[in-house]
Motif scaffolding. Structure first.
Motif, PDB file in Angstrom:
ATOM      1  N   ILE A 229       2.065   1.902  -3.506  1.00 12.08           N
ATOM      2  CA  ILE A 229       1.034   2.537  -4.344  1.00 12.08           C
ATOM      3  C   ILE A 229       0.860   4.014  -3.941  1.00 12.08           C
ATOM      4  O   ILE A 229       0.721   4.887  -4.792  1.00 12.08           O
ATOM      5  CB  ILE A 229      -0.307   1.782  -4.246  1.00 12.08           C
ATOM      6  CG1 ILE A 229      -0.121   0.345  -4.731  1.00 12.08           C
ATOM      7  CG2 ILE A 229      -1.384   2.472  -5.065  1.00 12.08           C
ATOM      8  CD1 ILE A 229      -1.249  -0.579  -4.381  1.00 12.08           C
TER       9      ILE A 229
ATOM     10  N   LEU B 233       0.833  -1.218   0.000  1.00  9.53           N
ATOM     11  CA  LEU B 233       0.000   0.000   0.000  1.00  9.53           C
ATOM     12  C   LEU B 233       0.863   1.261   0.000  1.00  9.53           C
ATOM     13  O   LEU B 233       0.539   2.254  -0.641  1.00  9.53           O
ATOM     14  CB  LEU B 233      -0.942  -0.003   1.205  1.00  9.53           C
ATOM     15  CG  LEU B 233      -2.121  -0.967   1.079  1.00  9.53           C
ATOM     16  CD1 LEU B 233      -2.848  -1.104   2.402  1.00  9.53           C
ATOM     17  CD2 LEU B 233      -3.100  -0.493   0.015  1.00  9.53           C
TER      18      LEU B 233
ATOM     19  N   TRP C 273      -1.426  -0.673  11.397  1.00 11.11           N
ATOM     20  CA  TRP C 273      -2.278  -1.061  12.535  1.00 11.11           C
ATOM     21  C   TRP C 273      -3.502  -1.829  12.036  1.00 11.11           C
ATOM     22  O   TRP C 273      -3.844  -2.905  12.555  1.00 11.11           O
ATOM     23  CB  TRP C 273      -2.705   0.212  13.294  1.00 11.11           C
ATOM     24  CG  TRP C 273      -3.596  -0.007  14.461  1.00 11.11           C
ATOM     25  CD1 TRP C 273      -3.745  -1.157  15.202  1.00 11.11           C
ATOM     26  CD2 TRP C 273      -4.493   0.949  15.049  1.00 11.11           C
ATOM     27  NE1 TRP C 273      -4.659  -0.952  16.202  1.00 11.11           N
ATOM     28  CE2 TRP C 273      -5.132   0.325  16.132  1.00 11.11           C
ATOM     29  CE3 TRP C 273      -4.795   2.279  14.767  1.00 11.11           C
ATOM     30  CZ2 TRP C 273      -6.076   0.982  16.928  1.00 11.11           C
ATOM     31  CZ3 TRP C 273      -5.727   2.934  15.566  1.00 11.11           C
ATOM     32  CH2 TRP C 273      -6.351   2.290  16.627  1.00 11.11           C
ATOM     33  N   SER C 274      -4.144  -1.282  10.998  1.00 15.52           N
ATOM     34  CA  SER C 274      -5.374  -1.922  10.505  1.00 15.52           C
ATOM     35  C   SER C 274      -5.095  -3.303   9.932  1.00 15.52           C
ATOM     36  O   SER C 274      -5.833  -4.251  10.198  1.00 15.52           O
ATOM     37  CB  SER C 274      -6.051  -1.033   9.459  1.00 15.52           C
ATOM     38  OG  SER C 274      -5.232  -0.897   8.330  1.00 15.52           O
ATOM     39  N   VAL C 275      -4.013  -3.404   9.158  1.00 13.40           N
ATOM     40  CA  VAL C 275      -3.723  -4.705   8.536  1.00 13.40           C
ATOM     41  C   VAL C 275      -3.305  -5.719   9.604  1.00 13.40           C
ATOM     42  O   VAL C 275      -3.683  -6.890   9.549  1.00 13.40           O
ATOM     43  CB  VAL C 275      -2.632  -4.548   7.449  1.00 13.40           C
ATOM     44  CG1 VAL C 275      -2.323  -5.889   6.816  1.00 13.40           C
ATOM     45  CG2 VAL C 275      -3.074  -3.583   6.381  1.00 13.40           C
TER      46      VAL C 275
ATOM     47  N   LEU D 228      -6.978 -11.440  13.524  1.00 12.85           N
ATOM     48  CA  LEU D 228      -8.281 -12.041  13.738  1.00 12.85           C
ATOM     49  C   LEU D 228      -8.559 -13.150  12.722  1.00 12.85           C
ATOM     50  O   LEU D 228      -9.636 -13.718  12.698  1.00 12.85           O
ATOM     51  CB  LEU D 228      -9.380 -10.974  13.654  1.00 12.85           C
ATOM     52  CG  LEU D 228      -9.310  -9.898  14.727  1.00 12.85           C
ATOM     53  CD1 LEU D 228     -10.404  -8.876  14.543  1.00 12.85           C
ATOM     54  CD2 LEU D 228      -9.413 -10.514  16.118  1.00 12.85           C
ATOM     55  N   HIS D 229      -7.585 -13.425  11.891  1.00 11.61           N
ATOM     56  CA  HIS D 229      -7.762 -14.481  10.910  1.00 11.61           C
ATOM     57  C   HIS D 229      -6.748 -15.585  11.150  1.00 11.61           C
ATOM     58  O   HIS D 229      -5.755 -15.389  11.839  1.00 11.61           O
ATOM     59  CB  HIS D 229      -7.586 -13.920   9.493  1.00 11.61           C
ATOM     60  CG  HIS D 229      -8.787 -13.168   9.042  1.00 11.61           C
ATOM     61  ND1 HIS D 229      -9.172 -12.003   9.646  1.00 11.61           N
ATOM     62  CD2 HIS D 229      -9.711 -13.433   8.096  1.00 11.61           C
ATOM     63  CE1 HIS D 229     -10.273 -11.557   9.057  1.00 11.61           C
ATOM     64  NE2 HIS D 229     -10.617 -12.415   8.121  1.00 11.61           N
TER      65      HIS D 229
ATOM     66  N   LEU E 114      -4.245  -5.754  12.758  1.00 12.11           N
ATOM     67  CA  LEU E 114      -5.466  -6.140  13.476  1.00 12.11           C
ATOM     68  C   LEU E 114      -6.287  -7.102  12.630  1.00 12.11           C
ATOM     69  O   LEU E 114      -6.831  -8.091  13.132  1.00 12.11           O
ATOM     70  CB  LEU E 114      -6.271  -4.861  13.745  1.00 12.11           C
ATOM     71  CG  LEU E 114      -7.246  -4.831  14.915  1.00 12.11           C
ATOM     72  CD1 LEU E 114      -6.547  -5.136  16.209  1.00 12.11           C
ATOM     73  CD2 LEU E 114      -7.898  -3.443  14.996  1.00 12.11           C
ATOM     74  N   TRP E 115      -6.338  -6.819  11.334  1.00 15.37           N
ATOM     75  CA  TRP E 115      -7.085  -7.672  10.401  1.00 15.37           C
ATOM     76  C   TRP E 115      -6.509  -9.081  10.401  1.00 15.37           C
ATOM     77  O   TRP E 115      -7.234 -10.060  10.536  1.00 15.37           O
ATOM     78  CB  TRP E 115      -7.005  -7.032   9.010  1.00 15.37           C
ATOM     79  CG  TRP E 115      -7.504  -7.858   7.881  1.00 15.37           C
ATOM     80  CD1 TRP E 115      -8.663  -8.583   7.838  1.00 15.37           C
ATOM     81  CD2 TRP E 115      -6.870  -8.050   6.617  1.00 15.37           C
ATOM     82  NE1 TRP E 115      -8.782  -9.192   6.623  1.00 15.37           N
ATOM     83  CE2 TRP E 115      -7.702  -8.891   5.846  1.00 15.37           C
ATOM     84  CE3 TRP E 115      -5.688  -7.579   6.022  1.00 15.37           C
ATOM     85  CZ2 TRP E 115      -7.381  -9.281   4.545  1.00 15.37           C
ATOM     86  CZ3 TRP E 115      -5.378  -7.957   4.731  1.00 15.37           C
ATOM     87  CH2 TRP E 115      -6.216  -8.802   4.014  1.00 15.37           C
TER      88      TRP E 115
ATOM     89  N   LEU F 138      -1.320   3.943  10.487  1.00 16.21           N
ATOM     90  CA  LEU F 138      -2.737   3.553  10.453  1.00 16.21           C
ATOM     91  C   LEU F 138      -2.956   2.326   9.565  1.00 16.21           C
ATOM     92  O   LEU F 138      -3.692   1.410   9.925  1.00 16.21           O
ATOM     93  CB  LEU F 138      -3.591   4.724   9.951  1.00 16.21           C
ATOM     94  CG  LEU F 138      -3.796   5.844  10.962  1.00 16.21           C
ATOM     95  CD1 LEU F 138      -4.394   7.069  10.302  1.00 16.21           C
ATOM     96  CD2 LEU F 138      -4.701   5.385  12.099  1.00 16.21           C
ATOM     97  N   VAL F 139      -2.292   2.330   8.412  1.00 16.62           N
ATOM     98  CA  VAL F 139      -2.420   1.173   7.518  1.00 16.62           C
ATOM     99  C   VAL F 139      -1.837  -0.061   8.198  1.00 16.62           C
ATOM    100  O   VAL F 139      -2.449  -1.141   8.209  1.00 16.62           O
ATOM    101  CB  VAL F 139      -1.715   1.443   6.163  1.00 16.62           C
ATOM    102  CG1 VAL F 139      -1.610   0.168   5.344  1.00 16.62           C
ATOM    103  CG2 VAL F 139      -2.467   2.496   5.370  1.00 16.62           C
TER     104      VAL F 139
ATOM    105  N   GLU G  23      -0.271   8.080   7.216  1.00 12.42           N
ATOM    106  CA  GLU G  23      -0.927   6.885   6.688  1.00 12.42           C
ATOM    107  C   GLU G  23      -0.235   5.596   7.138  1.00 12.42           C
ATOM    108  O   GLU G  23      -0.909   4.607   7.439  1.00 12.42           O
ATOM    109  CB  GLU G  23      -0.892   7.012   5.161  1.00 12.42           C
ATOM    110  CG  GLU G  23      -1.481   5.871   4.412  1.00 12.42           C
ATOM    111  CD  GLU G  23      -1.090   5.937   2.942  1.00 12.42           C
ATOM    112  OE1 GLU G  23      -0.695   7.001   2.462  1.00 12.42           O
ATOM    113  OE2 GLU G  23      -1.185   4.891   2.283  1.00 12.42           O
TER     114      GLU G  23
END
Lengths: 230, 256
Positions: free
Chosen positions: B139, B136, B177-179, B185-186, B181-182, B174-175, B171
């Motif tokens: 990009i 990311l 952290w989100s990924v 959980l998988h 966390l994502w 935050l990116v 960014e």
């Protein structure tokens, strides 16, 4: 020093954007149908009730993200068509107020779009939404929308008035908005109970969505003026 | 007056973009990269589990280091341009040059990472936090370079790109952290696991160190040359019309 306060600027810009939308009806006559067509096309592409029910949160938010690009583009096309943004600047309008006004108007339009998409997904993808899930869904969607609106307003302001803005805007916004997509999708997944998830699993995502919204909203209000002040 | 140091430009326009210092730096970079080749391909041992595939690490890790270094330099130079009193265009050129180098080496990182992943994990790509954030970011900086290419005056371009360069810094965490966390959980990757933290013996670690030093020197060398090229492009844009008019007048025998 402008004689119009920042709050008045926010209110005037927001009301103006919503009035333009109310009169042109582009959201209801073009963008909402486009988003619904996407939901139908996703169903054709994935071809299966179980898959659709499982992937519905992601599909709703993808449709939302792509449709939002059109709304955002439009929000700034009306500003540059008659040099309205330049006129505001020359008139000494508070650019931070302009940012918040456009941010709020965008939120209102995106919330309408979200409501239609969620109802569309419930009807077309066979989702069973409980009251506890609905609370999570509404809260997370509003947080996600605030963040998405902030990022979109910053970059649309930057790209406004330049050639090739139609292709530049998604390139700038979509990578930055990826935390919104991840957070909103996972929260919606818990709200819908997709893939055996429970509602309580969705609440931690609210933290991420809120931090994103706060960082980019305040970052945007600071950056917006210098971005278009030329 | 928009260019920061015309004397430097006139010097570099006569002699290209090299100076004595950059020639020494370039020679040192070549020596270090040669040394990295010797250590990475010949002297360092093959890994017990991964075999010779581990040698990709000597390019992959220094590349990612260089890319992140380049993006940090871009952010710092953007801040200098935006918040500095003189709004230095030289700082803007350094930011642009550094981002270009960062994008190239981020691409090298992704390609070498995918090749290494195919050998060690059995797949080219895993959706783990590090890989996804890197992709990311790659990009996003392509977007930054697109903003630099937009029409407008140089000061307009500099301000826009400085703001985008600083927003990119917001960014990254935050990116990531989100990924993270994502992925947490998988389920974990089931092919061969995604742990790249191989245990390194002394010689491997030293070879890696040589790689990092070599790539840092390479970054400095490229940054100096590229920012000088950008300065010459700016100068050419500024003086190009005058020079062309003077040339046409001279051809026609007209004295200005």
């Amino acid at each position: 020093m402008s004689s119009v306060s920042r709050l008045q600027t926010v209110r005037a810009v927001c009301a103006k954007d919503l009035r333009i939308e109310q009169r042109s009806k582009v959201l209801t006559s073009q963008i909402v149908p486009f988003a619904l067509v996407m939901l139908v096309l996703f169903a054709f592409a994935l071809d299966g009730d179980v898959i659709l029910e499982r992937t519905a949160p992601g599909l709703v938010w993808l449709a939302m993200l792509f449709s939002s690009m059109i709304i955002v583009q439009r929000s700034f096309v009306v500003e540059i068509a008659d040099g309205a943004l330049d006129a505001l600047r020359v008139a000494g309008a508070d650019m931070s107020g302009v940012f918040w006004g456009k941010w709020f108007a965008l939120i209102v339009q995106l919330v309408v779009l979200e409501a239609v998409l969620i109802v569309g997904a419930i009807v077309m993808y066979g989702i069973d939404l409980q009251i506890s899930g609905l609370v999570l869904l509404v809260t997370s969607s509003i947080s996600a929308t605030c963040g998405l609106s902030a990022v979109s307003t910053i970059y649309a302001g930057l790209a406004s008035g330049v050639r090739g803005r139609e292709s530049l805007l998604p390139l700038l916004v979509l990578p930055v908005a990826s935390p919104v997509l991840i957070g909103a999708t996972r929260a919606a997944e818990a709200a819908f109970g997709a893939g055996g998830t429970v509602v309580s699993e969705g609440w931690p995502w609210l933290g991420l969505l809120s931090v994103f919204a706060v960082v980019f909203s305040f970052g945007g209000s600071l950056a917006f003026g210098p971005l278009i002040d030329d | 007056m928009t260019l920061d140091s015309p004397s430097t430009v006139s010097t570099t326009s006569r002699r290209g973009t090299a100076t004595a210092a950059t020639r020494v730096l370039g020679a040192l970079t070549i020596v270090m990269i040669g040394w990295l080749g010797v250590f990475g391909l010949l002297l360092s041992p093959a890994d017990r589990d991964q075999g010779d595939a581990v040698r990709i690490m000597y390019v992959h890790v220094p590349s990612v280091w260089l890319a992140y270094l380049a993006f940090i330099v871009t952010a710092l130079a953007s801040a200098v341009h935006l918040f500095g009193k003189s709004h230095s265009l030289q700082a803007d050129r350094v930011a642009g040059a550094s981002a270009e180098i960062g994008v190239v080496f981020m691409a090298v990182t992704l390609v070498t990472g995918m090749l290494w992943g195919r050998i060690t994990w059995g797949v080219y790509w895993q959706w783990d936090a590090r890989l996804t954030t890197t992709a990311l970011l790659f990009i996003s900086y392509i977007g930054y370079l697109a903003v630099r290419g937009l029409e407008g005056s140089r000061s307009q371009r500099a301000r826009r790109s400085a703001i985008v360069g600083l927003l990119a810094v917001l960014e990254v965490p935050l990116v990531h952290w989100s990924v993270k966390l994502w992925r947490s959980l998988h389920q974990e990757a089931t092919v061969l696991g995604t742990d790249l933290d191989v245990s390194l013996d002394g010689l491997m670690l030293f070879s890696l160190f040589v790689g990092v030093v070599a790539f840092t020197l390479l970054f400095l060398w490229l940054l100096l040359h590229r920012s000088r090229v950008l300065m010459m492009i700016d100068l050419s844009a500024e003086t190009g019309l005058d020079a062309a008019l003077a040339q046409r007048r001279a051809e026609g025998g007209v004295t200005p």
